[in-house]
Design a protein around this motif. Structure first.
Motif, PDB file in Angstrom:
ATOM      1  N   GLN A 168       0.775  -1.214   0.017  1.00 27.24           N
ATOM      2  CA  GLN A 168       0.010  -0.108   0.080  1.00 27.24           C
ATOM      3  C   GLN A 168       0.994   1.268   0.037  1.00 27.24           C
ATOM      4  OE1 GLN A 168      -3.202   1.401  -0.629  1.00 27.24           O
ATOM      5  NE2 GLN A 168      -3.572  -0.606   0.127  1.00 27.24           N
ATOM      6  N   SER A 178     -10.483   0.702  -9.305  1.00 21.64           N
ATOM      7  CA  SER A 178      -9.266  -0.088  -9.935  1.00 21.64           C
ATOM      8  C   SER A 178      -9.719  -0.536 -11.477  1.00 21.64           C
ATOM      9  CB  SER A 178      -8.808  -1.520  -9.157  1.00 21.64           C
ATOM     10  OG  SER A 178      -8.415  -1.017  -7.921  1.00 21.64           O
ATOM     11  N   TYR A 196      -0.277  -2.059  -9.077  1.00 20.10           N
ATOM     12  CA  TYR A 196      -1.385  -1.788  -7.978  1.00 20.10           C
ATOM     13  C   TYR A 196      -2.745  -2.280  -8.485  1.00 20.10           C
ATOM     14  CZ  TYR A 196      -3.651   0.886  -4.310  1.00 20.10           C
ATOM     15  OH  TYR A 196      -4.210   1.469  -3.472  1.00 20.10           O
ATOM     16  N   ARG A 197      -3.303  -1.828  -9.501  1.00 25.81           N
ATOM     17  CA  ARG A 197      -4.602  -2.208  -9.808  1.00 25.81           C
ATOM     18  C   ARG A 197      -5.032  -3.549  -9.754  1.00 25.81           C
ATOM     19  NH1 ARG A 197      -3.244   1.730 -14.239  1.00 25.81           N
ATOM     20  NH2 ARG A 197      -3.303   3.814 -12.983  1.00 25.81           N
ATOM     21  N   SER A 223       3.746   1.615  -6.823  1.00 26.02           N
ATOM     22  CA  SER A 223       3.192   2.730  -7.774  1.00 26.02           C
ATOM     23  C   SER A 223       1.907   2.613  -8.155  1.00 26.02           C
ATOM     24  CB  SER A 223       4.132   2.944  -9.061  1.00 26.02           C
ATOM     25  OG  SER A 223       5.205   3.094  -8.531  1.00 26.02           O
ATOM     26  N   ARG A 224       1.117   3.667  -8.140  1.00 24.75           N
ATOM     27  CA  ARG A 224      -0.406   3.491  -8.624  1.00 24.75           C
ATOM     28  C   ARG A 224      -0.573   3.170 -10.116  1.00 24.75           C
ATOM     29  NH1 ARG A 224       0.122   2.751  -3.417  1.00 24.75           N
ATOM     30  NH2 ARG A 224      -1.762   3.363  -2.107  1.00 24.75           N
ATOM     31  N   ARG A 238      -4.888  -4.816  -6.304  1.00 22.11           N
ATOM     32  CA  ARG A 238      -5.938  -4.573  -5.540  1.00 22.11           C
ATOM     33  C   ARG A 238      -7.362  -5.225  -6.045  1.00 22.11           C
ATOM     34  NH1 ARG A 238      -8.376   1.271  -5.747  1.00 22.11           N
ATOM     35  NH2 ARG A 238      -9.311   1.558  -3.734  1.00 22.11           N
TER      36      ARG A 238
END
Lengths: 312, 482
Positions: free
Chosen positions: A150, A250, A159-160, A154-155, A163
């Motif tokens: 978290q 996401s 991450y997606r 990096s987003r 998630r």
């Protein structure tokens, strides 16, 4: 920066398996604590856990008696049960092993350490004496890994998809936990209605939701409001509503997301139609079954869209 | 002084850290001193810490056995090997020279074949080799460089000089362990770094990135580079992932790539197909493209050779590079250096007897007890006979093999591989070692400061391969006075 379909697939499963390990550990742990509070004569069967996890056929193909020792072993230490804590951690590790290059460097070290810990300690933790400490350690290590991801990931796609896997598994497990309570109520003799709050508080505990519930709803526990809370309280991170909102966030930046978004909206509408106070335990049980069906379809759509694009 | 060290006997070989008078070599003085101050308990504690670090960092390699593949923890000796920067500078110049000549040779073989026409190297040994790929004829990759990454094995003889034992030009591995070994030493023996100026090794991935980026067919600020691995079950998978991560590149498997109708290579992503500029190939060329090489390959990408030949994608090392990675061709490298570069070789090769040559063969057959016999075309230390250590029966077996297939064998004098103090069980004893530096070549050339030192952990053994009981050491190139 884009991402290989194969890598997205593995990241997604890595997150699902980590969440599954944590949730299964929480489930066994809260059940373990609950059992000790129950007055004799009102014994709850451990086999409820098998039903929750849809694991009965698999269990009975390997064990003769559904007693505490066998069930805890099956859920925690048995690596032939693909959903046990030990097997989930192992699968999470395999998936991280093949995606190390897109994850923060600590991920591999921490997941590997978790794997070594579980491998070493799982068998010794089936008995009541060491059980709680072991399960607590699994939960806290999983939380550490999630916290690290978290705060360092990096987003981007990594991450997606992490998630997505994490939240999908969590909403599936949360609905299963509600199901435990409901099935208990359905099965138990009404003479023991006094223990209802115990059951519900232990379930909330397994979702780290007891404190939040008390603050937001109140100190008195009853089945209907607990079920409403864990399914629909969108501010509580383990609630299904919270998970669905995160899944939507996401999905939104991904290309070709139309089918998955449609599927997600169906689940959100279904969730909006949940009203525990007007439903019998039977209704709730059926409702949860249907809802899990929608979650599974969402998984299939995600898989078809991004993991096996050729199959489209 | 600790009794571990007072009883240390370097023996009849060149020892990397201790002179034959028993005192530490200049560059190693500080390190040896520090180790001498550690008592038995402390030494054991450091080794344990290293083992723990290796497990936690997940540094492993895979060994193939009949019972399946086993992932083993990386064997590491905590005492580093120390080389002075002055000496290393000479060695690295020699390595660059060698790699330049080898690349000239490969480019020549697939184009004009001048060296064959001039009779310096017999044409049949090159053109009949299984490493010669006729599919590559007429290609001339950018800068004339085919082997962009070369791992050369060096040994130090009793005279203290480095010799090149072989050049690995196909898919040399081991470089990630070089980087990780340093990481372990930093964790376990941080005080060693206080008084030393040791050349860092951890920028290898950025150097590799620079080399690969210079090959991109498209002029882009950040070309799309991928590392092509056979997958998780490959013994070097750990390294493939390590390098991809270090370069911020995608780690791909064959099924992740496809060749489009435009002869460009694409990878399958969550956003649809994305064009690839450079492939760092870690799979054998025979399995690279079922259309051009082995049809039964499931790891490969159909049409990859077409894409490469059309100049739409760069591949490192270029297919066909292995033609110079042959123990018979090895014998001609000093000639190549003179022929292509007009220079004198700066680093020595080991004298090599070619069994295909009648005079050499007679010598080899009559001196099997003194020589090391190697198949021309194997790696990993398999199929080797070390004459002085072999039984009479083994020597007879090899005599038969040589006579049956002389092209397939070479022989070299048994070198006295240098030793270094190695922490074995609870004593410190000399063990034989070699060194594999890595030479990068694209637009520019670069050599790793040091390389991967492999050590034969079995007493007296000369086999350093990790698949056969070898270990490794951190390798230091040390600057200035210590």
């Amino acid at each position: 920066m884009t991402m290989l379909s194969r890598v997205a697939d593995r990241l997604y499963w890595k997150a699902r398996y980590l969440e599954r390990a944590e949730d299964t550990a929480r489930l066994v742990s809260s059940y373990h604590l609950l059992i000790m509070d129950i007055p004799s004569g009102a014994e709850l069967g451990w086999d409820v856990l098998l039903r929750i996890l849809d694991a009965e056929p698999w269990f009975y193909s390997r064990y003769r008696v559904a007693n505490e020792a066998n069930i805890v072993k099956f859920l925690v230490a048995d690596t032939d049960n693909p959903s046990s804590v030990a097997a989930s951690v192992r699968s999470a590790r395999e998936n991280v092993r093949t995606t190390r290059d897109v994850l923060p460097e600590e991920t591999w070290e921490q997941v590997n350490e978790l794997h070594l810990f579980v491998k070493e300690a799982a068998d010794k933790s089936v008995g009541r004496r060491n059980r709680q400490a072991f399960l607590d350690e699994v939960v806290s290590r999983c939380q550490m890994i999630n916290g690290m991801l978290q705060t360092t990931l990096s987003r981007d796609h990594a991450y997606r998809f992490t998630r997505l896997g994490h939240l999908l598994e969590r909403s599936d497990m949360t609905t299963r936990v509600v199901d435990v309570g409901v099935m208990e109520l359905m099965e138990r003799d009404s003479r023991f209605a006094a223990i209802d709050p115990l059951v519900w508080s232990s379930l909330l505990q397994s979702l780290s939701g007891l404190g939040a519930y008390r603050r937001m709803v109140g100190p008195l526990l009853d089945g209907a409001s607990v079920a409403e809370f864990v399914l629909k309280e969108a501010d509580h991170p383990r609630s299904v509503a919270f998970c669905l909102r995160g899944i939507r966030e996401s999905l939104r930046p991904l290309s070709n997301n139309e089918a998955a978004m449609r599927q997600l909206e169906r689940a959100r509408r279904k969730l909006g139609r949940f009203h525990a106070d007007t439903m019998s335990p039977d209704d709730i049980h059926r409702y949860i079954d249907d809802f899990q069906g929608l979650i599974n379809q969402l998984h299939d759509t995600i898989s078809d869209t991004w993991f096996q694009p050729e199959a489209r | 002084m600790n009794n571990h060290w007072s009883s240390y006997q370097p023996g009849a070989f060149y020892d990397e850290l201790i002179t034959d008078r028993g005192s530490p070599r200049t560059a190693a003085r500080g390190a040896v001193q520090l180790f001498q101050e550690l008592d038995a308990e402390e030494m054991a504690a450091r080794r344990e810490a290293a083992e723990l670090a290796i497990r936690e960092m997940g540094i492993s390699f895979t060994v193939y056995t009949e019972g399946g593949n086993i992932d083993r923890a990386w064997p590491f000796d905590i005492i580093p090997r120390v080389i002075s920067a002055k000496q290393w500078k000479k060695v690295s110049r020699g390595l660059i020279q060698r790699s330049r000549a080898l690349n000239c040779f490969i480019d020549d073989i697939y184009n004009k074949q001048r060296i064959l026409a001039d009779g310096l190297v017999p044409a049949d040994i090159v053109l009949e080799s299984s490493n010669y790929k006729p599919q590559c004829r007429g290609m001339s990759p950018r800068y004339g460089v085919w082997a962009h990454i070369c791992g050369s094995d060096l040994v130090r003889n009793v005279d203290g000089k480095f010799y090149v034992l072989e050049d690995n030009l196909r898919v040399p591995s081991g470089v990630s362990y070089m980087v990780e070994n340093r990481e372990i030493t930093k964790r376990v023996l941080p005080e060693l770094f206080e008084n030393y100026s040791i050349l860092p090794v951890d920028d290898y991935p950025s150097q590799l990135y620079r080399t690969l980026a210079s090959l991109s067919p498209r002029d882009r600020k950040r070309p799309c580079i991928v590392v092509l691995t056979p997958g998780i079950y490959n013994s070097a998978y750990f390294e493939h992932a390590f390098l991809a991560h270090g370069m911020g590149a995608e780690l791909v498997e064959g099924p992740d790539l496809m060749v489009g109708d435009d002869e460009c290579v694409y990878m399958r992503t969550v956003d649809g197909p994305v064009r690839v500029d450079v492939i760092y190939r870690r799979i054998d060329e025979d399995f690279m493209d079922p259309e051009a090489f082995r049809e039964d390959s499931v790891l490969g990408i159909s049409g990859l050779m077409r894409a490469w030949k059309a100049g739409k994608v760069a591949i490192a090392n270029a297919p066909g590079s292995g033609v110079a990675d042959d123990k018979v061709v090895y014998a001609y490298v000093p000639e190549m250096i003179r022929y292509y570069l007009g220079e004198k070789p700066l680093i020595d090769s080991v004298p090599t007897y070619l069994c295909m040559d009648e005079k050499d063969r007679d010598y080899v057959l009559n001196n099997l007890d003194k020589l090391v016999v190697k198949p021309a075309n194997e790696s990993g230390g398999y199929g080797i006979m070390v004459g002085p250590h072999a039984s009479a029966a083994t020597r007879r077996k090899f005599a038969g093999l040589i006579e049956k297939n002389p092209r397939n064998y070479i022989a070299q004098p048994t070198l006295s591989l240098s030793t270094a103090p190695t922490y074995c069980d609870d004593t410190i004893e000399p063990r034989h070692l070699d060194l594999r530096p890595f030479i990068l070549q694209g637009k520019n050339s670069w050599v790793t400061p040091g390389g991967l030192t492999r050590v034969a952990l079995v007493k007296g053994s000369l086999v350093v391969n990790s698949s056969q009981g070898g270990g490794s050491k951190d390798t230091w190139i040390v600057e200035g006075k210590v």
